[in-house]
Design an enzyme around this catalytic site. Structure first.
Site, short mmCIF file in Angstrom:
data_model
loop_
_atom_site.label_atom_id
_atom_site.label_comp_id
_atom_site.label_asym_id
_atom_site.label_seq_id
_atom_site.Cartn_x
_atom_site.Cartn_y
_atom_site.Cartn_z
N LEU A 81 -64.50 -84.58 -102.90
CA LEU A 81 -63.72 -83.96 -101.82
C LEU A 81 -64.44 -84.03 -100.47
O LEU A 81 -65.67 -83.96 -100.40
CB LEU A 81 -63.34 -82.52 -102.16
N CYS A 141 -73.60 -84.14 -97.40
CA CYS A 141 -73.51 -85.11 -98.50
C CYS A 141 -74.12 -86.47 -98.15
O CYS A 141 -75.14 -86.85 -98.71
CB CYS A 141 -72.06 -85.29 -98.92
N ASN A 182 -70.66 -92.68 -102.03
CA ASN A 182 -71.17 -92.16 -100.76
C ASN A 182 -72.09 -93.16 -100.06
O ASN A 182 -72.09 -93.26 -98.84
CB ASN A 182 -71.87 -90.82 -100.97
C1 UDX Z 1 -68.26 -87.06 -97.88
C2 UDX Z 1 -67.38 -88.02 -98.71
O1 UDX Z 1 -66.35 -88.56 -97.89
C3 UDX Z 1 -66.79 -87.30 -99.89
O2 UDX Z 1 -66.03 -88.19 -100.69
C4 UDX Z 1 -67.92 -86.70 -100.69
O3 UDX Z 1 -67.42 -86.01 -101.82
C5 UDX Z 1 -68.76 -85.78 -99.83
O4 UDX Z 1 -69.24 -86.50 -98.72
P1 UDX Z 1 -67.81 -85.15 -96.07
O5 UDX Z 1 -69.29 -84.94 -96.04
O6 UDX Z 1 -66.91 -83.97 -96.11
O7 UDX Z 1 -67.41 -86.05 -97.35
O8 UDX Z 1 -67.48 -85.98 -94.76
P2 UDX Z 1 -66.78 -87.37 -94.38
O9 UDX Z 1 -65.39 -87.14 -93.94
O10 UDX Z 1 -67.02 -88.40 -95.41
O11 UDX Z 1 -67.61 -87.73 -93.04
C6 UDX Z 1 -69.03 -87.93 -93.12
C7 UDX Z 1 -69.61 -88.22 -91.77
O12 UDX Z 1 -69.34 -89.56 -91.37
C8 UDX Z 1 -69.15 -87.34 -90.62
O13 UDX Z 1 -70.27 -86.94 -89.87
C9 UDX Z 1 -68.24 -88.25 -89.82
O14 UDX Z 1 -68.22 -87.90 -88.47
C10 UDX Z 1 -68.88 -89.60 -90.05
N1 UDX Z 1 -67.98 -90.75 -89.92
C11 UDX Z 1 -66.95 -90.91 -90.80
C12 UDX Z 1 -68.20 -91.72 -88.96
O15 UDX Z 1 -69.14 -91.62 -88.16
N2 UDX Z 1 -67.39 -92.82 -88.90
C13 UDX Z 1 -66.36 -92.99 -89.74
O16 UDX Z 1 -65.66 -94.01 -89.63
C14 UDX Z 1 -66.12 -92.00 -90.73
#
Ligand code: UDX
Length: 436
Positions: free
Chosen positions: A152, A263, A211
């Protein structure tokens, strides 16, 4: 069922399972957290979850406790949802909480039961915990262990739980598979969710592999941004062109300040550390570079603010928009935004931070920073506005209105989230990493 650990993952799982019709007991060692949840208050920001908590509590199917004896007595299936943070002074995952929760639960398991790990763990942990549970539980080998990694995303936690892309069941005996199929029947029946039944190490690896891939995709486009900066190319156009190739796809290909949160950063580090322990470090050595590219984004954003401010940050008033690691979250773990705010301040800038939801957490962890009560307040008399977390309210700000309160119309868009044409039309100097 019981859900051990009521953080982001556990609270969401417990609430959703109760809404889906199961009798659920949430267990946590933190009495304050248990009291808040039992009173109907979600202790973190997650859209849609407070309403579901209310619904679950009203149904009478959801309760919370700190008592592991009660949990052992109550549950047929026990979900382990405690955190696995980065260990202090190391890249490895800290398994203290997983081991402590498993031991406390196992001591109270007196009949056949299934323990299901959902936490993100180094490969091999499930085998270790199986041994721990069967050695500790009065019911011995009648207790079995399965792994069901959780994918999630914060901000979409309810939807990702109720309608996941896939479910992975890491099981050894067939009984565990049947139990898990029963637990997730409401989800699978409603949405036709694909279910993959695999062995324990594969289940553990799916999560860290996913991840790592996502982190790699983000750092890949940010590495391209670095090349764009040197060559005068435009990384946003480059990313758009790549995204049209359906083999590549546009998701997680958004350049900018990079990834943070509880994460991605710690998972890639823990994966690398575990692979080294296993003698296959070379296979994932590239994750070190993924991490390094990501960290460089933060330093480069500071450089860009310095450049916009005329080469020296001392005494420059900076409005830092955003503190959470991403929008729709109040989570500030490894938040790029706060890292940048601190680096700016250390370089002599007068930084004022505003975030729509993460102010309480930010103030607690970064008392040295100054805070304002609104985006406009933070920007009052600012020499530079820097957008660090792409909350909708920042994206939708009218640059004309904002222009009235700042000292200089200069904006650094750390997330490629603002409409550059509109901002420039309103007389702003607009700069973003990887764009000419
Ligand atoms: C993540 C995974 O998506 C999820 O499947 C796992 O279970 C937990 O880790 P989360 O940590 O909630 O989820 O955040 P996510 O939406 O994945 O974003 C992670 C980071 O990447 C954020 O800081 C976001 O700003 C950054 N990001 C995301 C980017 O810089 N560029 C992108 O294109 C996408």
């Amino acid at each position: 069922m019981t859900v051990i650990g009521t953080g982001y993952l556990g609270a969401t799982h417990a609430i959703c399972m109760a809404v889906l019709g199961f009798e659920v007991l949430g267990v946590d060692v933190d009495p304050a957290k248990v009291a808040r949840l039992a009173a109907g208050e979600v202790p973190f920001f997650e859209p849609g979850l407070p309403e579901l908590l209310r619904k679950a509590l009203d149904s009478g199917r959801l309760r919370f406790t700190t008592d592991f004896a009660e949990a052992g007595e109550f549950g047929d299936v026990h979900f382990l949802c405690v955190g696995t943070p980065q260990a202090p002074g190391s890249d490895a995952a800290d398994l203290t909480y997983v081991r402590a929760a498993t031991t406390a639960l196992a001591r109270n398991l007196r009949r056949r039961a299934l323990v299901v790990g959902k936490s993100t763990v180094p490969v091999g942990t499930a085998a270790e915990l199986t041994e721990l549970v069967q050695r500790t539980a009065p019911a011995g080998t009648a207790v079995e262990l399965a792994w069901n990694p959780e994918f999630l995303r914060e901000g979409f936690a309810v939807d990702d739980t109720m309608n996941p892309d896939r479910l992975v069941f890491g099981v050894s005996p067939e009984w565990a598979e049947q139990r898990l199929r029963a637990c997730f029947a409401p989800v699978v029946d409603d949405h036709g969710t694909p279910v993959l039944v695999v062995d324990l190490p594969t289940a553990e690896l799916v999560k860290v592999a996913a991840n790592s891939f996502l982190a790699t995709k983000i750092s890949y486009i940010n590495a391209m941004a670095e090349v764009c900066e040197r060559t005068g190319a435009d990384v946003t156009k480059l990313a758009e062109a790549l995204a049209h190739d359906s083999r590549i796809g546009g998701r997680f290909l958004k350049p900018g300040l990079g990834f943070g949160g509880g994460c991605l950063p710690k998972d890639i580090r823990a994966f690398k550390a575990r692979a080294e322990e296993l003698g296959v470090g070379q296979a994932v050595a590239f994750l070190h570079e993924i991490d390094a590219i990501n960290k460089r984004r933060r330093a480069r954003t500071v450089d860009l603010v310095r450049e916009v401010a005329g080469g020296d940050l001392r005494g420059v008033r900076v409005a830092a928009w955003g503190a959470a690691f991403k929008p729709d979250s109040d989570d500030i773990r490894d938040a790029p935004a706060l890292d940048v705010a601190v680096l700016l301040q250390e370089a002599g800038a007068l930084v004022t931070v505003y975030d729509p939801e993460a102010m309480v957490n930010a103030r607690r962890s970064y008392p040295q920073l100054a805070y304002a009560d609104s985006a406009l307040e933070a920007a009052r008399d600012a020499d530079v506005v820097v957008l660090l977390t792409e909350w909708r309210q920042f994206r939708e700000v009218d640059p004309e209105v904002l222009g009235e309160v700042v000292a200089h119309r200069r904006v650094v868009d750390g997330r490629h989230a603002l409409d550059r044409t509109a901002w420039r039309a309103a007389g702003w100097e607009h700069r973003a990493l990887g764009r000419p």
